[in-house]
Design a protein around this motif. Structure first.
Motif, PDB file in Angstrom:
ATOM      1  N   ILE A  87       0.851  -1.200   0.000  1.00  0.00           N
ATOM      2  CA  ILE A  87       0.000   0.000   0.000  1.00  0.00           C
ATOM      3  C   ILE A  87       0.882   1.244   0.000  1.00  0.00           C
ATOM      4  O   ILE A  87       0.668   2.177  -0.781  1.00  0.00           O
ATOM      5  CB  ILE A  87      -0.952   0.003   1.220  1.00  0.00           C
ATOM      6  CG1 ILE A  87      -2.033  -1.066   1.063  1.00  0.00           C
ATOM      7  CG2 ILE A  87      -1.591   1.384   1.417  1.00  0.00           C
ATOM      8  CD1 ILE A  87      -2.841  -1.320   2.342  1.00  0.00           C
ATOM      9  N   SER A  90       2.915   1.547  -3.325  1.00  0.00           N
ATOM     10  CA  SER A  90       2.028   1.930  -4.419  1.00  0.00           C
ATOM     11  C   SER A  90       1.642   3.402  -4.325  1.00  0.00           C
ATOM     12  O   SER A  90       1.679   4.130  -5.317  1.00  0.00           O
ATOM     13  CB  SER A  90       0.784   1.041  -4.400  1.00  0.00           C
ATOM     14  OG  SER A  90      -0.141   1.476  -5.358  1.00  0.00           O
ATOM     15  N   HIS A  91       1.272   3.829  -3.132  1.00  0.00           N
ATOM     16  CA  HIS A  91       0.836   5.217  -2.961  1.00  0.00           C
ATOM     17  C   HIS A  91       1.981   6.198  -3.193  1.00  0.00           C
ATOM     18  O   HIS A  91       1.773   7.271  -3.758  1.00  0.00           O
ATOM     19  CB  HIS A  91       0.237   5.420  -1.561  1.00  0.00           C
ATOM     20  CG  HIS A  91      -0.460   6.727  -1.426  1.00  0.00           C
ATOM     21  ND1 HIS A  91      -1.744   6.928  -1.859  1.00  0.00           N
ATOM     22  CD2 HIS A  91      -0.031   7.919  -0.935  1.00  0.00           C
ATOM     23  CE1 HIS A  91      -2.092   8.176  -1.630  1.00  0.00           C
ATOM     24  NE2 HIS A  91      -1.068   8.798  -1.067  1.00  0.00           N
ATOM     25  N   GLN A 141      -0.084  13.501   2.242  1.00  0.00           N
ATOM     26  CA  GLN A 141       0.167  12.243   1.518  1.00  0.00           C
ATOM     27  C   GLN A 141       0.306  11.086   2.510  1.00  0.00           C
ATOM     28  O   GLN A 141      -0.265  10.012   2.310  1.00  0.00           O
ATOM     29  CB  GLN A 141       1.424  12.398   0.666  1.00  0.00           C
ATOM     30  CG  GLN A 141       1.706  11.229  -0.244  1.00  0.00           C
ATOM     31  CD  GLN A 141       2.931  11.474  -1.106  1.00  0.00           C
ATOM     32  OE1 GLN A 141       3.837  12.218  -0.735  1.00  0.00           O
ATOM     33  NE2 GLN A 141       2.961  10.833  -2.259  1.00  0.00           N
ATOM     34  N   LYS A 144      -3.114  10.145   3.917  1.00  0.00           N
ATOM     35  CA  LYS A 144      -3.903   9.304   2.995  1.00  0.00           C
ATOM     36  C   LYS A 144      -3.485   7.843   3.141  1.00  0.00           C
ATOM     37  O   LYS A 144      -4.322   6.942   3.115  1.00  0.00           O
ATOM     38  CB  LYS A 144      -3.711   9.758   1.551  1.00  0.00           C
ATOM     39  CG  LYS A 144      -4.452  11.010   1.201  1.00  0.00           C
ATOM     40  CD  LYS A 144      -4.231  11.376  -0.260  1.00  0.00           C
ATOM     41  CE  LYS A 144      -4.896  12.685  -0.577  1.00  0.00           C
ATOM     42  NZ  LYS A 144      -4.668  13.114  -1.968  1.00  0.00           N
ATOM     43  N   ILE A 145      -2.185   7.627   3.282  1.00  0.00           N
ATOM     44  CA  ILE A 145      -1.686   6.257   3.430  1.00  0.00           C
ATOM     45  C   ILE A 145      -2.172   5.661   4.752  1.00  0.00           C
ATOM     46  O   ILE A 145      -2.592   4.506   4.801  1.00  0.00           O
ATOM     47  CB  ILE A 145      -0.143   6.223   3.331  1.00  0.00           C
ATOM     48  CG1 ILE A 145       0.315   6.714   1.961  1.00  0.00           C
ATOM     49  CG2 ILE A 145       0.377   4.812   3.588  1.00  0.00           C
ATOM     50  CD1 ILE A 145       1.808   6.968   1.860  1.00  0.00           C
ATOM     51  N   LYS A 148      -5.642   4.558   4.349  1.00  0.00           N
ATOM     52  CA  LYS A 148      -5.720   3.320   3.564  1.00  0.00           C
ATOM     53  C   LYS A 148      -5.314   2.112   4.411  1.00  0.00           C
ATOM     54  O   LYS A 148      -5.947   1.053   4.339  1.00  0.00           O
ATOM     55  CB  LYS A 148      -4.826   3.404   2.321  1.00  0.00           C
ATOM     56  CG  LYS A 148      -5.396   4.260   1.222  1.00  0.00           C
ATOM     57  CD  LYS A 148      -4.491   4.234   0.000  1.00  0.00           C
ATOM     58  CE  LYS A 148      -5.069   5.086  -1.096  1.00  0.00           C
ATOM     59  NZ  LYS A 148      -4.262   5.037  -2.319  1.00  0.00           N
TER      60      LYS A 148
END
Length: 181
Positions: A87, A90-91, A141, A144-145, A148
């Motif tokens: 994750i 990828s992010h 940023q 957001k991770i 997720k």
């Protein structure tokens, strides 16, 4: 037991698909290093040719002894850590570099977080969120991770990350994000 079974497998010509173990070196670098040493010692003392990937299996046994003594739980924890790292990678559109200080600390934190997920914790309603709020604004940023990762853990482990856990993830991820700049 593992070494005895390994010798039996070698004598019978049986090999295992270790594709699930490809990331052991990245997730458990210290245990992997010990496993390499053990495999080298086995090569020195025995007249067998060992597949170098056998170190991954040995490393998992070491982790298992450290964590739960339940190989199924160890495999599950490894799978979750690998998914979380995917994750993040990828992010951030990057691959983690082995032996990266910030990445290693992040993975170590994940290991302890998952190992201790079942421990009872005090009520989270009084958690001081000022630091988390500051970090979420400074590193959107990374936030957001964290969201997720939280959603992934809730979906797969049926476990809701607490504010303190999100804060620690934010601290680690903000360091990773800063390091990538």
């Amino acid at each position: 037991d593992h070494i005895a079974n390994l010798i039996d497998r070698l004598n019978m010509g049986i090999t295992f698909d270790n594709s699930i173990l490809w990331d052991i070196k990245r997730i458990y670098p210290e245990e992997y290093a010990l496993a390499i040493d053990a495999l080298n010692e086995l090569k020195r003392r025995l007249s067998y040719q060992f597949d170098p990937n056998e170190a991954c299996f040995i490393a998992l046994h070491i982790v298992n002894a450290e964590v739960s003594n339940n190989m199924r739980e160890t495999y599950q924890m490894t799978h979750v850590i690998n998914d979380i790292c995917d994750i993040v990678s990828s992010h951030l559109n990057t691959q983690f570099i082995e032996n990266n200080y910030y990445y290693n600390r992040f993975v170590l934190h994940l290991r302890y977080m998952l190992k201790n997920e079942k421990l009872p914790l005090p009520d989270d309603t009084t958690a001081d969120t000022d630091i988390l709020d500051t970090l979420t604004h400074k590193y959107p940023q990374a936030w957001k991770i964290v969201r997720k990762i939280s959603a992934y853990i809730q979906a797969t482990k049926k476990y809701k990350l607490r504010k303190e856990q999100q804060l620690y993830l934010m601290i680690h991820l903000s360091q990773i994000v800063k390091n990538l700049r």
